[in-house]
Design a protein around this motif. Structure first.
Motif, PDB file in Angstrom:
ATOM      1  N   THR A 202       0.821  -1.209   0.000  1.00 42.72           N
ATOM      2  CA  THR A 202       0.000   0.000   0.000  1.00 42.72           C
ATOM      3  C   THR A 202       0.856   1.260   0.000  1.00 42.72           C
ATOM      4  OG1 THR A 202      -1.933   1.031   1.040  1.00 42.72           O
ATOM      5  CG2 THR A 202      -0.174   0.287   2.499  1.00 42.72           C
ATOM      6  N   ASN A 203       0.304   2.347  -0.489  1.00 40.86           N
ATOM      7  CA  ASN A 203       0.972   3.639  -0.497  1.00 40.86           C
ATOM      8  C   ASN A 203       0.719   4.373   0.819  1.00 40.86           C
ATOM      9  OD1 ASN A 203       1.913   3.338  -3.183  1.00 40.86           O
ATOM     10  ND2 ASN A 203      -0.105   3.952  -3.947  1.00 40.86           N
ATOM     11  N   ARG A 204       1.549   5.365   1.099  1.00 42.74           N
ATOM     12  CA  ARG A 204       1.437   6.099   2.367  1.00 42.74           C
ATOM     13  C   ARG A 204       0.059   6.729   2.537  1.00 42.74           C
ATOM     14  NH1 ARG A 204       6.506  10.033   3.097  1.00 42.74           N
ATOM     15  NH2 ARG A 204       5.218  10.632   4.891  1.00 42.74           N
ATOM     16  N   GLU A 205      -0.511   7.255   1.440  1.00 44.65           N
ATOM     17  CA  GLU A 205      -1.801   7.948   1.563  1.00 44.65           C
ATOM     18  C   GLU A 205      -2.955   6.999   1.871  1.00 44.65           C
ATOM     19  OE1 GLU A 205      -0.704   7.550  -2.872  1.00 44.65           O
ATOM     20  OE2 GLU A 205       0.256   8.113  -0.979  1.00 44.65           O
ATOM     21  N   ASN A 206      -2.738   5.703   1.694  1.00 48.89           N
ATOM     22  CA  ASN A 206      -3.801   4.737   1.962  1.00 48.89           C
ATOM     23  C   ASN A 206      -3.654   4.037   3.307  1.00 48.89           C
ATOM     24  OD1 ASN A 206      -5.034   5.192  -0.551  1.00 48.89           O
ATOM     25  ND2 ASN A 206      -3.644   3.756  -1.564  1.00 48.89           N
ATOM     26  N   LEU A 207      -2.714   4.460   4.118  1.00 47.96           N
ATOM     27  CA  LEU A 207      -2.503   3.826   5.411  1.00 47.96           C
ATOM     28  C   LEU A 207      -3.665   4.131   6.354  1.00 47.96           C
ATOM     29  CD1 LEU A 207       1.281   4.539   6.073  1.00 47.96           C
ATOM     30  CD2 LEU A 207       0.236   2.336   5.516  1.00 47.96           C
ATOM     31  N   PRO A 209      -5.446   5.202   9.879  1.00 41.94           N
ATOM     32  CA  PRO A 209      -5.025   6.310  10.748  1.00 41.94           C
ATOM     33  C   PRO A 209      -3.983   5.924  11.792  1.00 41.94           C
ATOM     34  CG  PRO A 209      -7.389   6.403  10.396  1.00 41.94           C
ATOM     35  CD  PRO A 209      -6.924   5.124   9.773  1.00 41.94           C
ATOM     36  N   HIS A 210      -4.125   4.740  12.405  1.00 42.06           N
ATOM     37  CA  HIS A 210      -3.202   4.406  13.489  1.00 42.06           C
ATOM     38  C   HIS A 210      -1.797   4.078  12.985  1.00 42.06           C
ATOM     39  CE1 HIS A 210      -4.000   0.186  12.379  1.00 42.06           C
ATOM     40  NE2 HIS A 210      -2.959  -0.140  13.120  1.00 42.06           N
ATOM     41  N   LEU A 211      -1.624   3.962  11.657  1.00 40.07           N
ATOM     42  CA  LEU A 211      -0.301   3.701  11.103  1.00 40.07           C
ATOM     43  C   LEU A 211       0.250   4.867  10.287  1.00 40.07           C
ATOM     44  CD1 LEU A 211      -0.681  -0.015   9.942  1.00 40.07           C
ATOM     45  CD2 LEU A 211       0.652   0.832  11.883  1.00 40.07           C
ATOM     46  N   ALA A 212      -0.494   5.960  10.252  1.00 40.52           N
ATOM     47  CA  ALA A 212      -0.082   7.106   9.430  1.00 40.52           C
ATOM     48  C   ALA A 212       1.312   7.593   9.800  1.00 40.52           C
ATOM     49  CB  ALA A 212      -1.092   8.235   9.564  1.00 40.52           C
ATOM     50  N   GLY A 213       1.648   7.533  11.069  1.00 43.02           N
ATOM     51  CA  GLY A 213       2.950   8.005  11.507  1.00 43.02           C
ATOM     52  C   GLY A 213       4.101   7.112  11.100  1.00 43.02           C
ATOM     53  N   HIS A 214       3.777   5.938  10.555  1.00 43.03           N
ATOM     54  CA  HIS A 214       4.821   5.001  10.142  1.00 43.03           C
ATOM     55  C   HIS A 214       4.996   4.990   8.631  1.00 43.03           C
ATOM     56  CE1 HIS A 214       5.157   3.253  14.199  1.00 43.03           C
ATOM     57  NE2 HIS A 214       3.866   3.486  14.268  1.00 43.03           N
ATOM     58  N   SER A 219       7.699   3.462   3.616  1.00 47.18           N
ATOM     59  CA  SER A 219       8.236   3.892   2.332  1.00 47.18           C
ATOM     60  C   SER A 219       9.710   3.525   2.205  1.00 47.18           C
ATOM     61  CB  SER A 219       8.047   5.396   2.159  1.00 47.18           C
ATOM     62  OG  SER A 219       6.677   5.734   2.075  1.00 47.18           O
ATOM     63  N   ARG A 220      10.432   3.625   3.313  1.00 44.98           N
ATOM     64  CA  ARG A 220      11.850   3.265   3.293  1.00 44.98           C
ATOM     65  C   ARG A 220      12.030   1.779   2.961  1.00 44.98           C
ATOM     66  NH1 ARG A 220      14.945   0.786   6.965  1.00 44.98           N
ATOM     67  NH2 ARG A 220      17.224   1.132   6.909  1.00 44.98           N
ATOM     68  N   THR A 221      11.215   0.929   3.588  1.00 48.96           N
ATOM     69  CA  THR A 221      11.304  -0.507   3.304  1.00 48.96           C
ATOM     70  C   THR A 221      11.002  -0.782   1.834  1.00 48.96           C
ATOM     71  OG1 THR A 221      10.722  -1.152   5.561  1.00 48.96           O
ATOM     72  CG2 THR A 221      10.322  -2.774   3.838  1.00 48.96           C
ATOM     73  N   ARG A 222       9.959  -0.160   1.320  1.00 50.73           N
ATOM     74  CA  ARG A 222       9.605  -0.356  -0.081  1.00 50.73           C
ATOM     75  C   ARG A 222      10.713   0.159  -1.005  1.00 50.73           C
ATOM     76  NH1 ARG A 222       4.326  -1.215  -1.561  1.00 50.73           N
ATOM     77  NH2 ARG A 222       4.521   0.241  -3.303  1.00 50.73           N
ATOM     78  N   ARG A 223      11.357   1.269  -0.621  1.00 50.86           N
ATOM     79  CA  ARG A 223      12.433   1.818  -1.444  1.00 50.86           C
ATOM     80  C   ARG A 223      13.635   0.866  -1.460  1.00 50.86           C
ATOM     81  NH1 ARG A 223      13.650   5.733   1.435  1.00 50.86           N
ATOM     82  NH2 ARG A 223      15.720   5.118   2.146  1.00 50.86           N
ATOM     83  N   VAL A 292      -7.917  -3.957  11.075  1.00 53.95           N
ATOM     84  CA  VAL A 292      -7.583  -3.210   9.874  1.00 53.95           C
ATOM     85  C   VAL A 292      -6.913  -4.128   8.866  1.00 53.95           C
ATOM     86  CG1 VAL A 292      -6.190  -1.348   8.910  1.00 53.95           C
ATOM     87  CG2 VAL A 292      -7.372  -1.031  11.099  1.00 53.95           C
ATOM     88  N   LEU A 293      -7.471  -4.202   7.694  1.00 54.22           N
ATOM     89  CA  LEU A 293      -6.888  -4.932   6.590  1.00 54.22           C
ATOM     90  C   LEU A 293      -6.691  -3.950   5.456  1.00 54.22           C
ATOM     91  CD1 LEU A 293      -6.076  -7.758   5.496  1.00 54.22           C
ATOM     92  CD2 LEU A 293      -8.369  -7.900   4.525  1.00 54.22           C
ATOM     93  N   VAL A 294      -5.456  -3.706   5.098  1.00 54.56           N
ATOM     94  CA  VAL A 294      -5.176  -2.611   4.186  1.00 54.56           C
ATOM     95  C   VAL A 294      -5.395  -3.010   2.738  1.00 54.56           C
ATOM     96  CG1 VAL A 294      -3.401  -0.998   3.416  1.00 54.56           C
ATOM     97  CG2 VAL A 294      -3.518  -1.677   5.827  1.00 54.56           C
ATOM     98  N   SER A 295      -4.953  -4.213   2.391  1.00 52.42           N
ATOM     99  CA  SER A 295      -4.917  -4.554   0.988  1.00 52.42           C
ATOM    100  C   SER A 295      -5.366  -5.979   0.776  1.00 52.42           C
ATOM    101  CB  SER A 295      -3.480  -4.333   0.473  1.00 52.42           C
ATOM    102  OG  SER A 295      -3.362  -4.632  -0.879  1.00 52.42           O
ATOM    103  N   THR A 296      -4.996  -6.565  -0.383  1.00 56.35           N
ATOM    104  CA  THR A 296      -5.505  -7.866  -0.744  1.00 56.35           C
ATOM    105  C   THR A 296      -4.715  -9.031  -0.186  1.00 56.35           C
ATOM    106  OG1 THR A 296      -4.183  -7.823  -2.767  1.00 56.35           O
ATOM    107  CG2 THR A 296      -6.445  -6.997  -2.908  1.00 56.35           C
ATOM    108  N   ALA A 297      -3.694  -8.781   0.599  1.00 48.27           N
ATOM    109  CA  ALA A 297      -2.919  -9.869   1.157  1.00 48.27           C
ATOM    110  C   ALA A 297      -2.804  -9.697   2.646  1.00 48.27           C
ATOM    111  CB  ALA A 297      -1.528  -9.898   0.527  1.00 48.27           C
ATOM    112  N   ALA A 298      -3.125 -10.758   3.399  1.00 46.51           N
ATOM    113  CA  ALA A 298      -3.151 -10.644   4.853  1.00 46.51           C
ATOM    114  C   ALA A 298      -1.976 -11.359   5.493  1.00 46.51           C
ATOM    115  CB  ALA A 298      -4.442 -11.210   5.401  1.00 46.51           C
TER     116      ALA A 298
END
Length: 298
Positions: A202-207, A209-214, A219-223, A292-298
Protein backbone atom coordinates in the motif's frame (compact mmCIF):
# COMPACT_ATOMS: atom_id res chain seq x y z
CA UNK A 1 14.88 -28.11 17.14
CA UNK A 2 12.59 -29.04 14.29
CA UNK A 3 13.58 -27.86 10.84
CA UNK A 4 10.82 -26.34 8.75
CA UNK A 5 12.58 -26.84 5.42
CA UNK A 6 11.33 -29.27 2.80
CA UNK A 7 12.13 -29.90 -0.83
CA UNK A 8 9.52 -27.50 -2.18
CA UNK A 9 8.26 -24.09 -1.03
CA UNK A 10 4.75 -25.12 -2.09
CA UNK A 11 4.83 -27.94 0.44
CA UNK A 12 5.35 -25.39 3.21
CA UNK A 13 2.57 -23.05 2.11
CA UNK A 14 -0.82 -23.17 3.83
CA UNK A 15 -3.62 -21.46 1.91
CA UNK A 16 -6.10 -19.33 3.84
CA UNK A 17 -8.80 -18.86 1.21
CA UNK A 18 -10.62 -15.56 1.63
CA UNK A 19 -14.30 -15.31 0.64
CA UNK A 20 -15.30 -12.04 2.29
CA UNK A 21 -16.89 -9.54 -0.15
CA UNK A 22 -14.14 -6.96 0.35
CA UNK A 23 -11.57 -9.42 -0.97
CA UNK A 24 -13.38 -11.84 -3.25
CA UNK A 25 -14.78 -10.76 -6.62
CA UNK A 26 -18.62 -10.64 -6.48
CA UNK A 27 -20.08 -13.52 -8.47
CA UNK A 28 -23.16 -15.78 -8.60
CA UNK A 29 -23.07 -18.86 -6.37
CA UNK A 30 -22.18 -21.23 -9.22
CA UNK A 31 -19.34 -19.01 -10.38
CA UNK A 32 -17.98 -18.72 -6.84
CA UNK A 33 -17.90 -22.50 -6.51
CA UNK A 34 -16.16 -22.84 -9.86
CA UNK A 35 -13.61 -20.20 -8.84
CA UNK A 36 -12.95 -22.13 -5.62
CA UNK A 37 -12.45 -25.34 -7.58
CA UNK A 38 -9.98 -23.57 -9.87
CA UNK A 39 -8.06 -22.20 -6.88
CA UNK A 40 -7.87 -25.57 -5.14
CA UNK A 41 -6.89 -27.41 -8.31
CA UNK A 42 -4.16 -24.84 -8.96
CA UNK A 43 -2.84 -25.47 -5.46
CA UNK A 44 -3.05 -29.24 -5.80
CA UNK A 45 -1.25 -29.19 -9.15
CA UNK A 46 1.54 -27.08 -7.61
CA UNK A 47 2.06 -29.43 -4.66
CA UNK A 48 0.31 -27.40 -1.96
CA UNK A 49 -1.04 -29.71 0.73
CA UNK A 50 -2.37 -27.42 3.49
CA UNK A 51 -5.57 -25.40 3.81
CA UNK A 52 -6.29 -23.08 6.77
CA UNK A 53 -9.93 -22.17 7.53
CA UNK A 54 -11.94 -19.94 9.86
CA UNK A 55 -15.48 -20.55 11.18
CA UNK A 56 -16.97 -17.43 9.63
CA UNK A 57 -18.72 -16.63 6.38
CA UNK A 58 -19.35 -19.43 3.90
CA UNK A 59 -15.71 -20.33 3.26
CA UNK A 60 -15.97 -23.78 4.83
CA UNK A 61 -19.06 -24.62 2.79
CA UNK A 62 -17.47 -23.46 -0.46
CA UNK A 63 -14.37 -25.51 0.26
CA UNK A 64 -16.48 -28.56 1.04
CA UNK A 65 -18.14 -28.32 -2.36
CA UNK A 66 -14.93 -27.77 -4.30
CA UNK A 67 -12.29 -30.27 -3.14
CA UNK A 68 -10.45 -31.97 -6.00
CA UNK A 69 -10.70 -35.74 -6.04
CA UNK A 70 -8.71 -37.26 -4.58
CA UNK A 71 -7.98 -34.32 -2.31
CA UNK A 72 -4.32 -33.86 -1.33
CA UNK A 73 -5.12 -31.33 1.40
CA UNK A 74 -4.85 -31.48 5.16
CA UNK A 75 -7.11 -28.89 6.78
CA UNK A 76 -6.75 -26.76 9.90
CA UNK A 77 -9.85 -25.36 11.61
CA UNK A 78 -10.17 -22.54 14.12
CA UNK A 79 -12.54 -22.55 17.07
CA UNK A 80 -15.08 -19.90 17.86
CA UNK A 81 -14.20 -17.46 20.62
CA UNK A 82 -14.66 -18.81 24.13
CA UNK A 83 -17.06 -15.92 24.68
CA UNK A 84 -19.59 -18.05 22.76
CA UNK A 85 -19.47 -20.71 25.48
CA UNK A 86 -17.72 -24.06 25.73
CA UNK A 87 -20.62 -26.08 24.35
CA UNK A 88 -20.94 -23.89 21.29
CA UNK A 89 -17.18 -23.91 20.68
CA UNK A 90 -17.17 -27.71 20.68
CA UNK A 91 -20.31 -27.98 18.56
CA UNK A 92 -18.92 -25.55 15.98
CA UNK A 93 -15.64 -27.48 15.76
CA UNK A 94 -17.69 -30.56 14.86
CA UNK A 95 -19.90 -28.57 12.52
CA UNK A 96 -16.85 -27.21 10.70
CA UNK A 97 -15.95 -30.73 9.61
CA UNK A 98 -19.50 -31.30 8.37
CA UNK A 99 -19.44 -28.07 6.36
CA UNK A 100 -16.04 -29.01 4.93
CA UNK A 101 -17.32 -32.46 4.02
CA UNK A 102 -14.53 -34.13 5.95
CA UNK A 103 -14.60 -37.09 8.36
CA UNK A 104 -11.69 -35.56 10.28
CA UNK A 105 -9.42 -32.54 10.25
CA UNK A 106 -5.68 -32.20 10.60
CA UNK A 107 -5.46 -29.40 13.19
CA UNK A 108 -7.93 -27.70 15.53
CA UNK A 109 -6.62 -24.33 16.71
CA UNK A 110 -7.97 -22.31 19.61
CA UNK A 111 -8.57 -19.04 17.79
CA UNK A 112 -7.35 -16.81 20.61
CA UNK A 113 -4.53 -17.63 23.00
CA UNK A 114 -6.06 -15.32 25.61
CA UNK A 115 -8.97 -17.77 25.86
CA UNK A 116 -6.52 -20.41 27.10
CA UNK A 117 -4.97 -17.98 29.57
CA UNK A 118 -8.36 -17.24 31.15
CA UNK A 119 -10.34 -19.01 33.85
CA UNK A 120 -11.91 -21.51 31.42
CA UNK A 121 -8.72 -22.09 29.47
CA UNK A 122 -8.12 -25.58 30.82
CA UNK A 123 -11.73 -26.57 30.19
CA UNK A 124 -11.45 -25.34 26.60
CA UNK A 125 -8.26 -27.29 26.08
CA UNK A 126 -9.83 -30.43 27.56
CA UNK A 127 -12.72 -30.13 25.07
CA UNK A 128 -10.25 -29.79 22.20
CA UNK A 129 -8.16 -32.70 23.45
CA UNK A 130 -11.30 -34.85 23.68
CA UNK A 131 -12.04 -34.13 20.01
CA UNK A 132 -8.49 -35.21 19.21
CA UNK A 133 -8.83 -38.37 21.29
CA UNK A 134 -12.03 -39.23 19.40
CA UNK A 135 -10.14 -38.98 16.12
CA UNK A 136 -11.97 -35.92 14.79
CA UNK A 137 -8.74 -33.91 14.68
CA UNK A 138 -5.23 -35.28 14.41
CA UNK A 139 -3.58 -32.40 16.27
CA UNK A 140 -4.53 -29.42 18.42
CA UNK A 141 -2.95 -26.06 19.11
CA UNK A 142 -3.62 -22.35 19.35
CA UNK A 143 -3.28 -19.03 17.54
CA UNK A 144 -1.17 -16.51 19.41
CA UNK A 145 0.37 -13.08 19.17
CA UNK A 146 3.74 -12.24 20.64
CA UNK A 147 1.99 -10.33 23.42
CA UNK A 148 0.09 -13.49 24.48
CA UNK A 149 3.27 -15.16 25.71
CA UNK A 150 3.08 -18.24 23.44
CA UNK A 151 6.10 -19.99 24.94
CA UNK A 152 4.62 -19.99 28.46
CA UNK A 153 1.30 -21.21 27.09
CA UNK A 154 3.06 -23.94 25.12
CA UNK A 155 4.84 -25.15 28.23
CA UNK A 156 1.53 -25.24 30.08
CA UNK A 157 -0.65 -26.93 27.45
CA UNK A 158 1.89 -28.83 25.31
CA UNK A 159 0.20 -28.12 21.96
CA UNK A 160 1.05 -29.86 18.72
CA UNK A 161 0.88 -26.61 16.73
CA UNK A 162 1.22 -22.88 17.41
CA UNK A 163 0.38 -20.30 14.76
CA UNK A 164 1.42 -16.67 15.15
CA UNK A 165 2.03 -13.56 13.03
CA UNK A 166 5.55 -12.92 11.79
CA UNK A 167 6.61 -11.00 8.73
CA UNK A 168 9.21 -8.81 7.09
CA UNK A 169 7.98 -5.70 8.92
CA UNK A 170 7.50 -7.35 12.32
CA UNK A 171 10.31 -9.83 12.82
CA UNK A 172 10.12 -9.92 16.63
CA UNK A 173 8.97 -13.56 16.98
CA UNK A 174 12.03 -14.66 14.99
CA UNK A 175 14.62 -12.15 16.16
CA UNK A 176 13.55 -12.54 19.79
CA UNK A 177 13.93 -16.31 19.66
CA UNK A 178 10.25 -17.13 20.29
CA UNK A 179 9.88 -19.28 17.17
CA UNK A 180 13.04 -21.21 18.06
CA UNK A 181 11.85 -21.73 21.64
CA UNK A 182 8.52 -23.10 20.44
CA UNK A 183 10.22 -25.46 18.00
CA UNK A 184 12.57 -26.53 20.80
CA UNK A 185 9.53 -27.60 22.81
CA UNK A 186 8.55 -29.96 19.98
CA UNK A 187 5.82 -27.65 18.68
CA UNK A 188 5.11 -27.28 14.96
CA UNK A 189 5.42 -23.55 14.25
CA UNK A 190 3.24 -21.87 11.64
CA UNK A 191 3.48 -18.18 10.77
CA UNK A 192 0.64 -16.00 9.48
CA UNK A 193 0.19 -12.35 8.43
CA UNK A 194 3.17 -12.88 6.16
CA UNK A 195 2.21 -9.87 4.02
CA UNK A 196 1.63 -7.69 7.12
CA UNK A 197 -2.09 -7.42 6.34
CA UNK A 198 -1.30 -5.75 3.03
CA UNK A 199 0.99 -3.00 4.32
CA UNK A 200 3.80 -4.10 2.01
CA UNK A 201 1.60 -3.29 -0.98
CA UNK A 202 0.00 0.00 0.00
CA UNK A 203 0.97 3.64 -0.50
CA UNK A 204 1.44 6.10 2.37
CA UNK A 205 -1.80 7.95 1.56
CA UNK A 206 -3.80 4.74 1.96
CA UNK A 207 -2.50 3.83 5.41
CA UNK A 208 -5.07 3.45 8.22
CA UNK A 209 -5.02 6.31 10.75
CA UNK A 210 -3.20 4.41 13.49
CA UNK A 211 -0.30 3.70 11.10
CA UNK A 212 -0.08 7.11 9.43
CA UNK A 213 2.95 8.01 11.51
CA UNK A 214 4.82 5.00 10.14
CA UNK A 215 4.45 6.00 6.51
CA UNK A 216 8.06 7.15 6.21
CA UNK A 217 9.38 3.85 7.62
CA UNK A 218 7.13 1.82 5.31
CA UNK A 219 8.24 3.89 2.33
CA UNK A 220 11.85 3.27 3.29
CA UNK A 221 11.30 -0.51 3.30
CA UNK A 222 9.61 -0.36 -0.08
CA UNK A 223 12.43 1.82 -1.44
CA UNK A 224 15.09 -0.63 -0.26
CA UNK A 225 13.25 -3.47 -1.99
CA UNK A 226 12.85 -1.43 -5.16
CA UNK A 227 16.56 -0.58 -5.19
CA UNK A 228 17.33 -4.29 -4.86
CA UNK A 229 14.81 -4.99 -7.65
CA UNK A 230 12.92 -7.38 -5.41
CA UNK A 231 9.13 -7.60 -5.47
CA UNK A 232 7.59 -7.11 -1.99
CA UNK A 233 5.67 -10.39 -2.23
CA UNK A 234 8.85 -12.26 -3.12
CA UNK A 235 10.72 -10.67 -0.22
CA UNK A 236 7.90 -11.37 2.25
CA UNK A 237 7.69 -15.04 1.33
CA UNK A 238 11.45 -15.49 1.14
CA UNK A 239 11.82 -14.08 4.66
CA UNK A 240 9.20 -16.39 6.19
CA UNK A 241 10.19 -19.47 4.20
CA UNK A 242 13.77 -18.90 5.29
CA UNK A 243 12.98 -19.16 9.00
CA UNK A 244 14.42 -22.53 10.08
CA UNK A 245 11.92 -23.13 12.90
CA UNK A 246 8.87 -22.60 10.70
CA UNK A 247 7.03 -25.57 9.26
CA UNK A 248 4.18 -23.77 7.47
CA UNK A 249 3.67 -20.27 6.08
CA UNK A 250 -0.01 -19.26 5.95
CA UNK A 251 -0.77 -17.09 2.91
CA UNK A 252 -4.16 -15.44 2.54
CA UNK A 253 -5.54 -15.25 -1.00
CA UNK A 254 -8.85 -14.96 -2.80
CA UNK A 255 -8.38 -16.40 -6.29
CA UNK A 256 -6.38 -18.77 -8.46
CA UNK A 257 -4.65 -15.74 -9.98
CA UNK A 258 -3.46 -14.60 -6.54
CA UNK A 259 -2.30 -18.13 -5.80
CA UNK A 260 -0.28 -18.27 -9.01
CA UNK A 261 1.41 -15.00 -8.01
CA UNK A 262 2.19 -16.38 -4.55
CA UNK A 263 3.58 -19.61 -6.00
CA UNK A 264 5.79 -17.74 -8.46
CA UNK A 265 7.12 -15.52 -5.68
CA UNK A 266 7.70 -18.48 -3.34
CA UNK A 267 9.70 -20.36 -5.97
CA UNK A 268 11.83 -17.38 -6.96
CA UNK A 269 15.50 -17.52 -5.90
CA UNK A 270 16.01 -16.32 -2.35
CA UNK A 271 17.27 -12.72 -2.52
CA UNK A 272 20.41 -11.61 -0.69
CA UNK A 273 18.95 -8.87 1.51
CA UNK A 274 19.71 -7.22 4.81
CA UNK A 275 16.55 -8.55 6.42
CA UNK A 276 17.01 -6.62 9.67
CA UNK A 277 17.11 -3.33 7.77
CA UNK A 278 13.66 -4.00 6.26
CA UNK A 279 11.82 -4.33 9.59
CA UNK A 280 9.91 -1.48 11.20
CA UNK A 281 11.65 0.01 14.20
CA UNK A 282 8.32 0.05 16.09
CA UNK A 283 6.61 -3.09 14.77
CA UNK A 284 4.13 -3.33 17.66
CA UNK A 285 2.11 -0.69 15.81
CA UNK A 286 1.11 -3.36 13.29
CA UNK A 287 -0.97 -5.15 15.92
CA UNK A 288 -2.54 -2.02 17.39
CA UNK A 289 -5.80 -2.68 15.54
CA UNK A 290 -5.97 -6.22 14.09
CA UNK A 291 -9.30 -5.43 12.42
CA UNK A 292 -7.58 -3.21 9.87
CA UNK A 293 -6.89 -4.93 6.59
CA UNK A 294 -5.18 -2.61 4.19
CA UNK A 295 -4.92 -4.55 0.99
CA UNK A 296 -5.50 -7.87 -0.74
CA UNK A 297 -2.92 -9.87 1.16
CA UNK A 298 -3.15 -10.64 4.85
Amino acid sequence: MKSGFSSSPADRLALAVVTEPERAVPAPAGAREEAMRALLQTGADAGVTRIATRPNGDGERLLGQAWPFPSPFSVSVRTLSLADGLDRVEARARRSLERLGLPRGDVLLASCASDLAGAEGRALWDRMRALKDRGLYRRIGFVSTLEDGPVALARRFQPDVVQMPCNLLDQRPASGGVLDELAGLGVEVQVSSVFARGLLFTNRENLPPHLAGHGVALSRTRRLLAEARIDPMQAALAYCLGLPSVTAVVASLASAAELRAVLAAAHAPRPDLDWDALALREPAALTADPRVLVSTAA
